[in-house]
Motif scaffolding. Structure first.
Motif: not given
Ligand SMILES: Nc1ncnc2c1ncn2[C@@H]1O[C@H](COP(=O)(O)OP(=O)(O)OP(=O)(O)O)[C@@H](O)[C@H]1O
Ligand SMILES: Nc1ncnc2c1ncn2[C@@H]1O[C@H](COP(=O)(O)OP(=O)(O)OP(=O)(O)O)[C@@H](O)[C@H]1O
Ligand code: SF4
Ligand SMILES: [Mg+2]
Ligand SMILES: [Mg+2]
Lengths: 328, 319
Positions: B81-108
């Motif tokens: 379910d979505e809750e289980e997927m959220r735990k997996i994302r980032g902690s067990r499987i993560s992704m790096i994109f071509q354009d880092p700006m799409t994942c970085l918050d410009p104000l943070e």
């Protein structure tokens, strides 16, 4: 007719840095981006001259200066023996017909509301060469030549209705229809798909023979340059650091930056995995470039003199020129 | 192959568009061993990114996973379910994109971003401790730890990509999917990042899926290579045999038409035609309209993926 189609002498283009009013008041002096900062080269009739270097090194600015789309800060530009910077308006118009630009993004360089055929023929009208049926015939002929077929159908299409490869062919057709001597090709295949790139390069080389063209080929891709350039110049932070016959430069790079650039290009061969000689850090700002040799903060061979004196751009042999204190 | 970490079976991912259904990933199967680097290559639009996103179940709308299984460490991700997927994302499987700006918050500040990533997956950790871990990671990746105070726009493209790598590694993900991680970078910065990935692969025993259209980058880094054409997997093999003895005519054509900087006398071959429309792909073998060896059966029957030589899979009627 001059053997040297283009000659560039001590050419500079500094762009003022945009600042707020307050900043200008406080700083009291304008800062400049030294996009092109004193370069010399010549393009010989009938050759493909490559201008290579990383992003922001000044390649596009150099191309635009030669076409006189922008005015230099100072320096000399000669086209077929004539000083481009001093000719009158009428003569500039005639010269302009003889030099054409092809650039990276064919989508951006085509008017979205103009039919492809009309766009290709536009120059013929502007320069008073042909119009009406005669213009259409010339356009169809050129479209067929560059592989935009069926030409009669594609003539009526708008840019968004063509594939990327077709759009780039349209841009090439538009440049060629005026039978120029020089084509400044600014990253002409950078946005094309892998299988389209080779086709466009082949087409450009065929057309070069057929129409006696000379190319100034701007690219950041040294692997592609290898297939089409006779000679090449490597730019770094607004300067040419090395130039010469391509094979000579690639097999015996004289400047440490050229050496690094060549070794950084990934080779499609798992047996060729090698230890790169990669300089640390990234390209410094073109506003206050490093003193002496601009590459010295990143150069693995830098000596004391490198941060003090700017190395002269001078020949080693066979027209192979380099600006590096190691080579003196 | 070592222990299998990821396995996809008959994976199908579709985008329902006004023009029709784009079958962007069409009955694809492949495996990844723990600790290996798999290069996923193919021309623009063949479905590489869609495949990468589907592993995280993050296919952008209107995209949908409509069939198949994705087995990660023995569990079917498509049954979570979505809750289980959220735990997996980032902690067990993560992704790096071509354009880092799409994942970085410009104000943070990037430090806050990394710390947040740590604390959302580990509520027990103190902020100061998380910050310290972020500093160590940045230092490890060749960025001055003081840059944690910076906002994304204050960093160069190469540094931003290093921050993305930091985010992918900070929770010790088992699988990292890197989608064109160096495509927008200059060649020297690209080489720096590739060298870094090479080193991290060893230090962290990373399992890496490297998505790229650049055959040179894959040759530098991949243990095995998977070639996609028009939403299909057409060839999978270890890197050396794939480059030296490519079997699928598409792989052969691709390798001949890419520029190579080595100064051997060699011409750049061309491949006729262009990749097909994924709404109405060609019948039989999708490559048949462009294939120099096309036979009658190629036009009618879709070639299955077969192990033609040991660990060398090809989907082509020639074999
Ligand atoms: N019109 C302009 N106004 C201000 N600065 C400019 C202008 N055009 C270019 N520059 C700056 O001049 C420098 C050289 O730019 P140029 O576009 O010539 O580089 P390039 O070698 O073509 O790079 P790329 O590979 O990214 O196309 C850059 O720092 C750029 O930001
Ligand atoms: N949001 C979307 N809506 C509709 N179609 C989409 C969408 N995203 C992707 N597609 C289509 O799905 C197919 C696969 O796209 P995808 O982005 O996965 O390809 P890719 O191999 O990663 O290409 P690239 O090399 O250009 O990144 C393409 O035909 C694309 O047009
Ligand atoms: S002049 Fe000095 S710093 Fe510049 S490239 Fe040559 S050795 Fe390196
Ligand atoms: Mg440019
Ligand atoms: Mg993609």
């Amino acid at each position: 007719m001059s053997e040297k189609l283009v000659e560039v002498h001590d050419l500079f283009k500094w762009f003022p840095v945009q600042k707020s009013f307050l900043e200008t008041l406080l700083a009291r002096k304008l800062d400049y981006i030294r996009a092109v900062d004193g370069i010399d080269f010549e393009v010989r009739r009938g050759e493909v001259f490559g201008l290579a270097g990383e992003s922001g090194s000044g390649k596009t600015t150099t191309g635009r200066l030669i076409l006189r789309l922008i005015e230099p800060t100072r320096g000399g530009i000669f086209f077929d023996g004539r000083n481009v910077l001093t000719v009158n308006g009428e003569e500039m118009r005639r010269l302009r017909q003889r030099m054409q630009l092809i650039f990276q993004d064919p989508y951006a360089s085509l008017n979205p509301r103009m039919k492809i055929g009309t766009a290709i023929g536009h120059g013929l009208e502007i320069h008073g060469i042909a119009k009406g049926q005669r213009e259409r015939d010339l356009v169809i002929q050129m479209m067929e030549r560059v592989g935009l077929t069926p030409a009669a159908t594609l003539y009526e299409k708008y840019p968004h209705q063509l594939s990327g490869g077709q759009r780039q062919r349209a841009v090439i057709a538009r440049a060629l229809i005026l039978h120029p001597d020089l084509i400044v090709a600014d990253e002409p295949i950078a946005m094309a798909d892998v299988s389209v790139r080779a086709l466009i390069l082949h087409l450009m080389m065929e057309l070069k023979e057929e129409f006696d063209l000379t190319y100034l080929f701007i690219t950041h891709d040294l692997a592609t340059a290898k297939y089409i350039c006779d000679r090449i110049a490597i730019m770094y932070l607004g300067k040419i650091v090395e130039s010469g016959p391509l094979r000579e430069v690639y097999s015996h790079p004289q400047h440490p930056y050229t050496e690094a650039l060549l070794s950084a290009v990934p080779v499609p061969n798992p047996r060729a995995r090698r230890e790169h000689i990669i300089p640390k850090g990234e390209i410094p700002s073109p506003i206050n470039p490093p003193s002496g040799c601009r590459f010295h903060p990143r150069c693995p061979y830098a000596m004391e003199i490198c941060s003090k004196d700017e190395p002269r751009f001078a020949g080693t042999k066979d027209g192979h020129l380099v600006a590096c204190h190691l080579r003196r | 192959m070592a222990e299998i970490l990821l396995r996809a079976e008959d994976l199908e991912v579709y985008y329902a568009t006004r023009a029709g259904v784009v079958k962007a990933v069409d009955r694809v199967r492949f495996e990844m061993g723990r600790g290996e680097t798999l290069g996923l290559v193919g021309e623009s639009g063949c479905g590489k990114s869609t495949l990468g996103f589907s592993i995280l179940r993050l296919v952008p709308p209107p995209g949908k996973i409509v069939g198949g299984d994705i087995i990660f460490a023995g569990e079917n991700l498509l049954e979570k379910d979505e809750e289980e997927m959220r735990k997996i994302r980032g902690s067990r499987i993560s992704m790096i994109f071509q354009d880092p700006m799409t994942c970085l918050d410009p104000l943070e500040r990037i430090g806050d971003h990394i710390v947040e990533t740590i604390t959302t997956h580990d509520q027990g950790i103190k902020r100061a401790e998380a910050w310290k871990r972020a500093e160590e990671m940045l230092d490890r990746l060749g960025i001055d730890p003081s840059r944690l105070e910076d906002y994304p726009h204050q960093l160069s493209g190469g540094m931003r990509q290093r921050v993305m790598i930091a985010l992918a590694l900070i929770l010790n993900s088992e699988l990292v999917i890197a989608d064109e991680p160096t495509t927008s970078l200059d060649v020297i910065v690209e080489a720096q990042i590739l060298d870094l990935l090479k080193q991290l692969k060893e230090d962290y025993e990373l399992t890496l899926m490297l998505i790229t259209h650049n055959m040179g980058i894959v040759a530098e880094l991949a243990d095995r290579v998977a070639v996609m054409y028009a939403a299909k997997m057409v060839e999978v093999a270890e890197a050396l045999p794939l480059y030296e003895k490519p079997m699928h005519p598409y792989t052969q054509g691709l390798l001949r038409s890419i520029p190579n900087i080595s100064l051997t006398e060699q011409v750049l071959a061309t491949m006729p035609g262009s990749p097909p429309d994924l709404i109405r792909p060609p019948s039989g073998c999708r490559f048949h309209p462009r294939c120099p060896y096309v036979k009658d059966e190629c036009k009618e029957i879709e070639p299955p993926m077969r192990e033609v030589e040991r660990e060398h899979l090809v989907a082509c009627h020639l074999y």
